[in-house]
Design an enzyme around this catalytic site. Sequence first.
Site, PDB file in Angstrom:
ATOM      1  N   LYS A  94       0.823  -1.217   0.000  1.00 47.91           N
ATOM      2  CA  LYS A  94       0.000   0.000   0.000  1.00 47.91           C
ATOM      3  C   LYS A  94       0.852   1.260   0.000  1.00 47.91           C
ATOM      4  CE  LYS A  94      -3.419  -2.809  -0.053  1.00 47.91           C
ATOM      5  NZ  LYS A  94      -2.854  -4.073   0.411  1.00 47.91           N
ATOM      6  N   TYR A 126     -12.081 -14.846   3.173  1.00 41.72           N
ATOM      7  CA  TYR A 126     -11.080 -13.801   3.433  1.00 41.72           C
ATOM      8  C   TYR A 126     -10.583 -13.860   4.879  1.00 41.72           C
ATOM      9  CZ  TYR A 126      -8.947  -9.305   4.247  1.00 41.72           C
ATOM     10  OH  TYR A 126      -8.056  -8.329   4.599  1.00 41.72           O
ATOM     11  N   TYR A 129      -2.728 -12.567   2.992  1.00 45.37           N
ATOM     12  CA  TYR A 129      -2.425 -12.276   1.578  1.00 45.37           C
ATOM     13  C   TYR A 129      -1.199 -13.050   1.067  1.00 45.37           C
ATOM     14  CZ  TYR A 129      -5.576  -8.264   2.104  1.00 45.37           C
ATOM     15  OH  TYR A 129      -6.657  -7.460   2.322  1.00 45.37           O
TER      16      TYR A 129
HETATM   17  C1  PLP Z   1      -3.607  -5.340   0.222  1.00 44.84           C
HETATM   18  C2  PLP Z   1      -2.641  -6.462   0.184  1.00 44.84           C
HETATM   19  C3  PLP Z   1      -2.534  -7.300  -0.950  1.00 44.84           C
HETATM   20  C4  PLP Z   1      -3.443  -7.202  -2.130  1.00 44.84           C
HETATM   21  O1  PLP Z   1      -3.178  -6.088  -2.922  1.00 44.84           O
HETATM   22  P1  PLP Z   1      -4.396  -5.436  -3.738  1.00 44.84           P
HETATM   23  O2  PLP Z   1      -3.783  -4.288  -4.421  1.00 44.84           O
HETATM   24  O3  PLP Z   1      -5.419  -5.066  -2.706  1.00 44.84           O
HETATM   25  O4  PLP Z   1      -4.915  -6.466  -4.671  1.00 44.84           O
HETATM   26  C5  PLP Z   1      -1.573  -8.279  -0.948  1.00 44.84           C
HETATM   27  N1  PLP Z   1      -0.765  -8.456   0.120  1.00 44.84           N
HETATM   28  C6  PLP Z   1      -0.842  -7.698   1.223  1.00 44.84           C
HETATM   29  C7  PLP Z   1       0.051  -7.996   2.355  1.00 44.84           C
HETATM   30  C8  PLP Z   1      -1.789  -6.667   1.293  1.00 44.84           C
HETATM   31  O5  PLP Z   1      -1.867  -5.931   2.414  1.00 44.84           O
END
Ligand code: PLP
Length: 336
Positions: free
Chosen positions: A49, A263, A289
């Site tokens: 991010k 999720y 993630y």
């Molecule tokens: C938000 C996030 C993702 C996914 O990225 P997007 O741009 O939302 O698809 C992947 N890994 C981590 C650790 C994240 O925080």
Amino acid sequence: MHLSRFPRVRLGHLPTPLEPLERLSKRLGGPRLWIKRDDCTGLAGGGNKTRKLEFLIADALREGADTIITQGATQSNHARQTAAAAAKFGLACHLLLEDRTGYTSADYRLNGNVLLDRLHGAALSERPAGADMNAEMAALAEALRGKDRKPYVIPGGGSNPVGALGYVNAAFELVAQANDRGLQIGHIVHATGSAGTQAGLVTGLVALNAAIPVLGVGVRAPKERQEQSVLDLATRTAHRLGLPGIVRREHVVANCDYVGQGYGLPTEGMIEAVSLFAETEGVLLDPVYSGKGAAGLIDLVRKGFFPANSDVVFVHTGGAVALAAYRAAFGQPDHL
Ligand SMILES: *Cc1c(COP(=O)(O)O)cnc(C)c1O
């Protein structure tokens, strides 16, 4: 491509390293694996991010905002990085956290990202699972405007055409690193959620005519819906870059076989991936993630999906801060 045309603040320690995963590659016996260390972007624990926020915060400042509003799950990495970025630029920050998992442990509700959100001075409030989070943010923005504040709303995951520019930039960075060392990338793999990472990468790679396929490993939505949201955002991002129509349907591929029950809910593959990266490479993945993304990578390597003599880059999108919130999932004893 002249990304300097777009307002940007500096938040990340860039470029992030591109490193070989020698022990893991040997252990799995497939292609040569590499890791793009976007967990090391440097801002308050790092993660993907941060790249998006360089463009989003600049846009907020351009609009004269004094307050940032965003949303995510309770253990949102996006919320944490947004709180840190807002702090750095002297902006107030309101985080709306959706109780997507229903987990009640103190670790989940108060540790990990939540602890850091608070340390960065963000105001936190919770919403039930399934709430219309965009409507909730709009209502909060309206209330703040009534108090003479100037709120700027960042969508979940920072995923809009402004935020996705951060991953257009990452695509340029990664291709430059590969060119410098004569590395021919056969495939890029990463975890995909709110779609901004994949949309930006795909758009940047297509803009460069790099011909490197990207595989997004889904963490929430089914394949059809995930691919559609990536394609929609990539289309809008290309338009913003002045390259309308360059991203085509076939450029967008997601594999959503590794989501499990939903999720943020742990899977066996995620536990194995987190343990394997930690034990063979000293790299910390996350439970929501990158752990599920790596579970997909590992399974596809075992199934022979990637040619054995190719180079595959896993983009580590960060998130290890959430490990503390998921202590229970790792089945460890409650004593030393
Ligand atoms: C938000 C996030 C993702 C996914 O990225 P997007 O741009 O939302 O698809 C992947 N890994 C981590 C650790 C994240 O925080």
